[in-house]
Motif scaffolding. Structure first.
Motif, PDB file in Angstrom:
ATOM      1  N   PHE A  86       0.840  -1.199   0.000  1.00 38.51           N
ATOM      2  CA  PHE A  86       0.000   0.000   0.000  1.00 38.51           C
ATOM      3  C   PHE A  86       0.876   1.251   0.000  1.00 38.51           C
ATOM      4  O   PHE A  86       1.984   1.245   0.532  1.00 38.51           O
ATOM      5  CB  PHE A  86      -0.909   0.028   1.243  1.00 38.51           C
ATOM      6  CG  PHE A  86      -1.831  -1.148   1.343  1.00 38.51           C
ATOM      7  CD1 PHE A  86      -3.009  -1.181   0.625  1.00 38.51           C
ATOM      8  CD2 PHE A  86      -1.514  -2.225   2.159  1.00 38.51           C
ATOM      9  CE1 PHE A  86      -3.858  -2.268   0.718  1.00 38.51           C
ATOM     10  CE2 PHE A  86      -2.359  -3.311   2.267  1.00 38.51           C
ATOM     11  CZ  PHE A  86      -3.542  -3.333   1.537  1.00 38.51           C
ATOM     12  N   PRO A  87       0.354   2.354  -0.554  1.00 38.35           N
ATOM     13  CA  PRO A  87       1.131   3.611  -0.515  1.00 38.35           C
ATOM     14  C   PRO A  87       1.191   4.186   0.904  1.00 38.35           C
ATOM     15  O   PRO A  87       0.297   3.965   1.729  1.00 38.35           O
ATOM     16  CB  PRO A  87       0.372   4.554  -1.442  1.00 38.35           C
ATOM     17  CG  PRO A  87      -0.839   3.847  -1.895  1.00 38.35           C
ATOM     18  CD  PRO A  87      -0.829   2.461  -1.358  1.00 38.35           C
ATOM     19  N   LEU A  88       2.241   4.927   1.164  1.00 38.83           N
ATOM     20  CA  LEU A  88       2.477   5.478   2.499  1.00 38.83           C
ATOM     21  C   LEU A  88       1.348   6.384   2.993  1.00 38.83           C
ATOM     22  O   LEU A  88       0.924   6.246   4.146  1.00 38.83           O
ATOM     23  CB  LEU A  88       3.826   6.216   2.530  1.00 38.83           C
ATOM     24  CG  LEU A  88       4.217   6.809   3.867  1.00 38.83           C
ATOM     25  CD1 LEU A  88       4.377   5.726   4.915  1.00 38.83           C
ATOM     26  CD2 LEU A  88       5.495   7.612   3.734  1.00 38.83           C
ATOM     27  N   PRO A  89       0.815   7.297   2.170  1.00 40.35           N
ATOM     28  CA  PRO A  89      -0.260   8.168   2.696  1.00 40.35           C
ATOM     29  C   PRO A  89      -1.483   7.401   3.195  1.00 40.35           C
ATOM     30  O   PRO A  89      -2.075   7.754   4.214  1.00 40.35           O
ATOM     31  CB  PRO A  89      -0.623   9.058   1.503  1.00 40.35           C
ATOM     32  CG  PRO A  89       0.587   9.053   0.643  1.00 40.35           C
ATOM     33  CD  PRO A  89       1.215   7.709   0.813  1.00 40.35           C
ATOM     34  N   ILE A  90      -1.828   6.331   2.506  1.00 36.53           N
ATOM     35  CA  ILE A  90      -2.998   5.549   2.920  1.00 36.53           C
ATOM     36  C   ILE A  90      -2.727   4.841   4.249  1.00 36.53           C
ATOM     37  O   ILE A  90      -3.569   4.814   5.144  1.00 36.53           O
ATOM     38  CB  ILE A  90      -3.386   4.535   1.824  1.00 36.53           C
ATOM     39  CG1 ILE A  90      -3.911   5.291   0.609  1.00 36.53           C
ATOM     40  CG2 ILE A  90      -4.418   3.537   2.326  1.00 36.53           C
ATOM     41  CD1 ILE A  90      -4.212   4.438  -0.585  1.00 36.53           C
TER      42      ILE A  90
END
Length: 100
Positions: A13-17
């Motif tokens: 998953f991407p870091l912001p999420i």
């Protein structure tokens, strides 16, 4: 614990999420990755007092807290004015007034 979990899930998953899901900041995660060491180190009161006393003697006790604050900033030490004033007051360091 949260940061370690984010680190493991980073490939999926991407870091912001991930940060939003755990209510943590991205900058906090990056600081954890870097080892959590602060960029600047705060001087202890004893270290700051040594600097203040040195300047106080160099200028023949003519500077008060504001001028010492400016002098310390000029020398690259970031110490707040209230802290300098408190240390001077607690240790009996006062500016000597010149006679007119």
């Amino acid at each position: 614990m949260k940061y370690a979990w984010i680190d493991k899930q980073r490939r999926a998953f991407p870091l912001p999420i991930l940060c939003d899901a755990l209510s943590v900041s991205q900058s906090g995660f990056r600081a954890w990755q870097a080892g959590g060491t602060p960029d600047r180190k705060r001087l202890t009161d004893a270290q700051a007092l040594v600097l203040i006393r040195t300047i106080h003697q160099e200028v023949r006790q003519a500077y008060g807290a504001r001028r010492i604050h400016a002098e310390l900033r000029g020398r690259g030490h970031l110490i707040g004015l209230p802290r300098i004033a408190r240390l001077m007051r607690e240790n009996g360091l006062r500016a000597r007034h010149k006679r007119r």
